[in-house]
Design a protein around this motif. Structure first.
Motif, mmCIF file in Angstrom:
data_model
loop_
_atom_site.group_PDB
_atom_site.id
_atom_site.type_symbol
_atom_site.label_atom_id
_atom_site.label_comp_id
_atom_site.label_asym_id
_atom_site.label_seq_id
_atom_site.Cartn_x
_atom_site.Cartn_y
_atom_site.Cartn_z
ATOM 1 N N SER A 432 18.034 -40.827 17.483
ATOM 2 C CA SER A 432 18.403 -41.973 16.642
ATOM 3 C C SER A 432 19.909 -41.982 16.363
ATOM 4 C CB SER A 432 17.618 -41.959 15.329
ATOM 5 O OG SER A 432 18.076 -40.957 14.438
ATOM 6 N N GLY A 435 21.382 -42.776 19.878
ATOM 7 C CA GLY A 435 20.903 -44.121 20.202
ATOM 8 C C GLY A 435 21.621 -45.207 19.444
ATOM 9 N N ALA A 436 22.151 -44.890 18.275
ATOM 10 C CA ALA A 436 22.931 -45.873 17.523
ATOM 11 C C ALA A 436 24.241 -46.173 18.255
ATOM 12 C CB ALA A 436 23.210 -45.359 16.115
ATOM 13 N N GLU A 437 24.853 -45.146 18.821
ATOM 14 C CA GLU A 437 26.084 -45.352 19.589
ATOM 15 C C GLU A 437 25.783 -46.151 20.860
ATOM 16 O OE1 GLU A 437 29.204 -45.216 22.291
ATOM 17 O OE2 GLU A 437 27.299 -44.178 22.720
ATOM 18 N N TRP A 448 19.183 -48.521 16.632
ATOM 19 C CA TRP A 448 19.305 -47.532 17.709
ATOM 20 C C TRP A 448 18.333 -47.855 18.831
ATOM 21 C CZ3 TRP A 448 15.592 -43.510 18.877
ATOM 22 C CH2 TRP A 448 14.483 -43.462 18.023
ATOM 23 N N THR A 460 20.514 -41.135 25.491
ATOM 24 C CA THR A 460 19.824 -42.398 25.203
ATOM 25 C C THR A 460 20.264 -43.546 26.104
ATOM 26 O OG1 THR A 460 21.455 -42.861 23.461
ATOM 27 C CG2 THR A 460 19.362 -41.876 22.772
#
Length: 823
Positions: A432, A435-437, A448, A460
């Motif tokens: 998470s 995944g946000a990046e 994310w 991710t």
């Protein structure tokens, strides 16, 4: 390793839930010859260290793994700065139904491949028997104790080797013995496929090395150097250390270079430990790494001064606190075949002979493997659990998140192993973050995202090596959403609102990405674009092959499910009303499920023909299982369409595909069809044997065969048996919802239902004779069964329903309620 935290959580569970422990028998894999192939060897593991025991006589091979030993290092940020430029162009192409252009443009939105799970090394124990052949040979694995044993007789001497992987001791313990004194002369050696150096230190064999900075997936063949050790970043390639320490009774120890020579001992104990410098998904494994020597040496110092019997007793107690919670007995009036070799049983089973004991063994084997592979922080069981002997394992032995990683954890809650969810729980938190990046840099979206491959570094991005991968598998966007279901389910099974509060931001983040990802189609529905249905293709305009589309049914099902769970979580926590309303409004506008011209649930936005009608993935039935948006009870018309879809897909498939279908047929309340697929899971498969290698099934050691080996089929098969015997979606406990005719008599104890209930069921002649439901936290309990029943003590009788009979009653924490047939 999470052993201390597991002890604490177990104590709390004992105090609050009071599970029962059930004794069982005949839970052994056994053979009359050594393993030749890796898929014949026997696995032991403590969640961090794994070993495959071959049982060879003259040169025993014990292949070793360490759960955190992976290639690579932390993921980089903004790996494809130009990715976002393609998104609007892809959506325009899809709107104009230019699927070929959308496919080509989607390739421009790929990143780097994930990294690979590495083999640690081999332990080789050589004994010179002057060419004499062994007699009375036997090797076995007791899955109720986690003890592998090899015995044989040579020259009138009985030799025995025992091996187990201890979580309390955090090492592998091996005992070599003979029934006559001073008969053990052994050469101890080690080897590794990774770059390494061996030495003798403090009377131990030490193997030190470094993992590759990168390893290409096994299906990539265009790079001259698929395994790279050079690290220009200074942040890739973890260190590792393996230590083998002997303790002997009688005899003498000497050294030949980097080998240990033991002569004329009466007993030999070997303590095996290993560690890596891995220190977290976002830490450089070299400059910021842990001291692998300290982590490898410390357990050995403690274990080597203990008696073997004490170590074994401690290990069994620790292992059985998980394993013995659940028992399964099937058709005990059948001929008991537990004295036969397991490979013989599989051969007979393939010819149509009955063996309910083998089926029960396979069920419990899944639980055994999960206990043995899911006890390490941040490192859930991967595509092969924790067992791998190849530098370039199939599909990198990574985390494949379009079904396989999730499948690994299907039995963790219902199979009463809830504490072993923590490695996946922590991994979800890690992805998470990365995944946000990825959501921001690739899609300029909030929340994310996770695509179809990940690794210990929480990769991710959509893999594919920046355009070389096929969007059919590389560009799939629903991994975060699917994994969020596991967070919600953990709450549903435990009722732990403090936990739900902690993970709610992660669930919300997945929903935020989905809100940004959704687009409005010409009919006003919210749809995903681009979209794929994992690893499958469709035909359009005659026989043109398509991959990228708008709103695959899997996408819509996953997002519907995520939105529903997000709304419910916010209600439980009494929080986030404004966001809840936003999600609810979006959910109402999602594209509805569609029924195609064949009566099937459509897989695609339009009623396209599948390129492969019998494809292994049944992704569009996500709403049936693991979600419960479609069910015979709630949506009978869609359930019929799902049934037609499964009929069109057929009853063949890879091992894990068969297992998924077991669960799906169980959800459709068709136990006989589920059982047909379950039997196919037990089709004997052998490596390097054309007669036995053309289908999915299981190997001689009961590992699931794609082929090759994928452990997800083992775990999903276990979950599927539970689904046949008990389901707990729809806010109720459904007893024997899909009992196959072949299981005429049986009993299952200790399985878990949502709402934190522990369930046991006994049946005779295909009908429930008794059920017991223990309430571990109190609250309302709704029960469904095929025939009328009464709840003793409360004197509550069931009432007729659209499917079977139901009763609803309030429970008290710690109380057990007995249900019997109403005569």
């Amino acid at each position: 390793m999470g052993y201390n935290s597991l002890k604490k959580s177990l104590f709390l569970l004992l105090m609050t839930a009071g599970f029962s422990s059930y004794s069982q028998q005949d839970l052994k894999l056994q053979y009359n010859q050594p393993a030749v192939e890796w898929t014949e060897a026997l696995p032991v593991g403590n969640g961090t260290l794994g070993a495959m025991v071959f049982g060879r006589v003259d040169a025993e091979l014990i292949q070793l793994n360490e759960a955190t030993l992976w290639s690579g290092g932390p993921v980089q940020k903004n790996v494809n700065p130009d990715a976002f430029k393609n998104l609007a162009l892809i959506r325009e192409a899809l709107t104009n139904e230019n699927f070929e252009k959308a496919y080509d443009l989607t390739k421009n939105m790929q990143g780097a491949y994930s990294e690979s799970f590495m083999p640690l090394g081999d332990l080789i124990l050589t004994q010179d028997f002057d060419g004499k052949k062994p007699g009375l040979y036997k090797r076995s694995l007791d899955i109720q104790t986690g003890l592998a044993v090899t015995t044989f007789t040579i020259g009138g001497v009985k030799y025995q080797r025992e091996i187990f992987a201890s979580a309390p001791a955090q090492c592998i313990v091996i005992k070599l013995s003979a029934d006559q004194i001073k008969k053990l002369s052994v050469v101890i050696d080690a080897a590794s496929l990774l770059r390494n150096e061996k030495s003798i230190q403090n009377q131990s064999l030490v193997l030190k090395g470094k993992a590759p900075s990168h390893a290409d997936p096994n299906y990539i063949g265009y790079n001259k150097e698929p395994i790279v050790y050079d690290d220009v970043t200074g942040c890739r390639g973890m260190r590792f250390e393996l230590i083998i320490k002997p303790v002997i009774k009688d005899g003498e120890i000497s050294y030949d270079g980097d080998k240990i020579i033991i002569k004329k001992a009466s007993e030999i104990l070997l303590f095996v430990s290993a560690a890596t410098s891995f220190n977290g998904f976002d830490k450089c494994p070299d400059s910021q790494g842990k001291d692998e020597h300290q982590f490898a040496e410390s357990p050995l110092k403690k274990a080597a001064v203990q008696k073997y019997d004490s170590l074994l007793k401690e290990h069994i107690a620790d292992f059985q606190q998980f394993f013995n919670r659940v028992s399964l007995k099937l058709n005990e009036k059948e001929t008991n075949k537990s004295n036969l070799p397991t490979d013989t049983r599989l051969e007979q089973y393939a010819k149509g002979e009955k063996d309910a004991g083998l089926e029960a063994l396979f069920f419990q084997y899944g639980r055994y493997l999960l206990i043995s592979s899911s006890r390490t922080h941040n490192t859930p069981a991967n595509l092969q659990g924790i067992w791998n002997n190849k530098l370039r394992a199939p599909w990198s032995s990574n985390y494949t998140t379009n079904i396989n990683l999730q499948m690994n954890y299907w039995p963790v809650e219902s199979g009463s192993l809830s504490e072993l969810f923590f490695p996946l729980d922590e991994f979800i938190k890690n992805v998470s973050v990365t995944g946000a990046e990825t959501a921001k840099s690739f899609y300029h979206a909030k929340g994310w995202v996770l695509h179809h491959n990940s690794d210990i570094w929480a990769t991710t991005n959509p893999v594919g090596d920046f355009g070389k991968g096929d969007p059919m598998w590389a560009n799939w966007y629903m991994g975060a959403n699917w994994l969020s279901r596991h967070l919600w389910e953990h709450y549903q099974y435990t009722g732990d609102t403090a936990y739900l509060k902690k993970v709610y931001p992660i669930i919300k983040g997945a929903a935020e990405f989905s809100l940004d990802w959704l687009q409005r189609d010409k009919n006003g529905y919210l749809v995903t674009m681009p979209s794929t249905s994992p690893e499958n293709k469709y035909f359009y305009d005659g026989k043109k092959g398509g991959v990228v589309t708008t709103a695959s049914t899997m996408d819509i099902g996953i997002i519907k499910d995520l939105f529903e769970n997000t709304i419910e979580a916010s209600k439980v926590l009494n929080t986030d009303l404004e966001f809840r309303q936003t999600v609810s409004q979006a959910a109402d506008k999602l594209l509805p499920f569609q029924i195609g011209s064949k009566g099937q649930l459509q897989e695609w936005y339009k009623d396209f023909e599948d390129e492969d009608p019998h494809h292994r993935h049944t992704s569009h039935l996500y709403a049936l299982h693991p979600a419960n948006l479609i069910s015979p009870l709630k949506t009978p018309e869609l359930a019929e369409a799902a049934k037609k879809t499964l009929e069109l897909r057929g009853d063949d498939g890879t091992g894990w595909s068969l297992a998924w279908k077991v669960n799906m047929w169980a959800r459709l309340l068709d136990g006989n069809h589920a059982y047909r697929l379950f039997k196919n899971q037990l089709r004997l498969t052998k490596d390097n044997d054309p007669e036995y290698s053309r289908h999915g099934g299981c190997y001689p050691n009961l590992f699931d065969a794609h082929p090759p080996f994928q452990i997800d089929g083992n775990f999903a098969g276990t979950a599927g048996v539970i689904e046949m015997l008990m389901q707990s979606q729809n806010n109720e406990i459904h007893l024997l919802p899909a009992l196959p005719d072949s299981w005429t008599d049986g009993e299952i104890k200790g399985i878990s239902a949502k709402g934190n209930f522990t369930v046991g069921i006994k049946w005779n002649y295909g009908k429930m004779s008794q059920a017991k439901i223990r309430s571990n936290m109190g609250g309302k309990c709704s029960v469904r069964a095929l025939s009328p029943f009464i709840i003793k003590k409360l004197n509550i009788k069931s009432e007729k329903s659209s499917i079977g009979y139901t009763a609803v009653f309030e429970t008290q924490k710690g109380m057990t309620y007995t249900l019997t047939p109403l005569k």
